[in-house]
Design an enzyme around this catalytic site. Sequence first.
Site, short mmCIF file in Angstrom:
data_model
loop_
_atom_site.label_atom_id
_atom_site.label_comp_id
_atom_site.label_asym_id
_atom_site.label_seq_id
_atom_site.Cartn_x
_atom_site.Cartn_y
_atom_site.Cartn_z
N HIS A 36 38.06 -9.49 -54.41
CA HIS A 36 36.77 -8.24 -54.17
C HIS A 36 36.23 -9.28 -52.73
CE1 HIS A 36 34.34 -5.75 -53.25
NE2 HIS A 36 33.31 -6.55 -53.57
N HIS A 60 27.87 -12.18 -53.07
CA HIS A 60 27.25 -10.82 -52.93
C HIS A 60 26.81 -10.46 -54.10
CE1 HIS A 60 31.19 -8.74 -53.12
NE2 HIS A 60 30.21 -7.88 -53.14
N ASP A 61 28.42 -10.68 -54.79
CA ASP A 61 27.80 -9.60 -56.13
C ASP A 61 27.73 -11.17 -57.39
OD1 ASP A 61 28.53 -7.39 -56.14
OD2 ASP A 61 30.83 -7.66 -56.54
N GLU A 64 23.96 -9.92 -59.53
CA GLU A 64 24.13 -8.63 -60.13
C GLU A 64 24.90 -9.35 -61.15
OE1 GLU A 64 25.71 -5.13 -59.06
OE2 GLU A 64 25.05 -5.29 -57.01
N ASP A 65 26.17 -9.97 -61.34
CA ASP A 65 27.00 -10.55 -62.33
C ASP A 65 26.82 -11.63 -63.08
OD1 ASP A 65 28.12 -7.43 -61.79
OD2 ASP A 65 29.50 -8.48 -60.57
N ASP A 126 30.91 -4.51 -48.51
CA ASP A 126 31.61 -4.37 -49.92
C ASP A 126 31.93 -3.01 -50.28
OD1 ASP A 126 31.66 -4.87 -52.98
OD2 ASP A 126 29.17 -4.52 -52.83
#
Length: 193
Positions: A36, A60-61, A64-65, A126
């Site tokens: 991804h 980008h994640d 967040e993750d 995304d």
Amino acid sequence: MSANLGPRFHQALAFASLLHQEQRRKGPRPAPYVGHLLGVCAIVLENGGTEDEAIAALLHDAVEDQGGERTAQRIREAFGDEVARIVLACSDAKTVPKPPWRARKEGFHAHLCTQDAAVMLVSAADKLDNARATQRDLARDGEAFWATFNASKADSLWNYRAVVEIYRGCADERVARVVSELGAIVDGFEQRS
């Protein structure tokens, strides 16, 4: 004009791969999550993204993750303020556990409306990569696929439509190209309903 990708990009690629090495995509065929990240980065680069935008696409994640504010600080130190700014702006949660899904998305929509073209490009890339994956999985697995998400089909479609409309408000031609494909895919989802 295409971005010149230097050592920072290659460092970010390795960093992203390590950060997400245990993470898998949702769905009936949970592929390594790095796929991804590479897909989002490819969309950014194919639409004229800068090196900073491409690095932010890879990461980008990450906040967040993979660690929240601590990870944001690592990104800032390794890749600079601009990359960290884009990554933070693309994150809908910076805490663990994440806030409830609907409230998180509503907050992100309100936040996204205030962002610049760099953030819009990475965020739209995304969503496009996610929509492409959803489209493939729906073609293979049918409507049952929607059950693999944290949200209902109706909520997922609401979220997709909301971000498409927000991205359409961005005057940047790079974002417009990405949202054109994203909007067509979302239209297809809605027509199936």
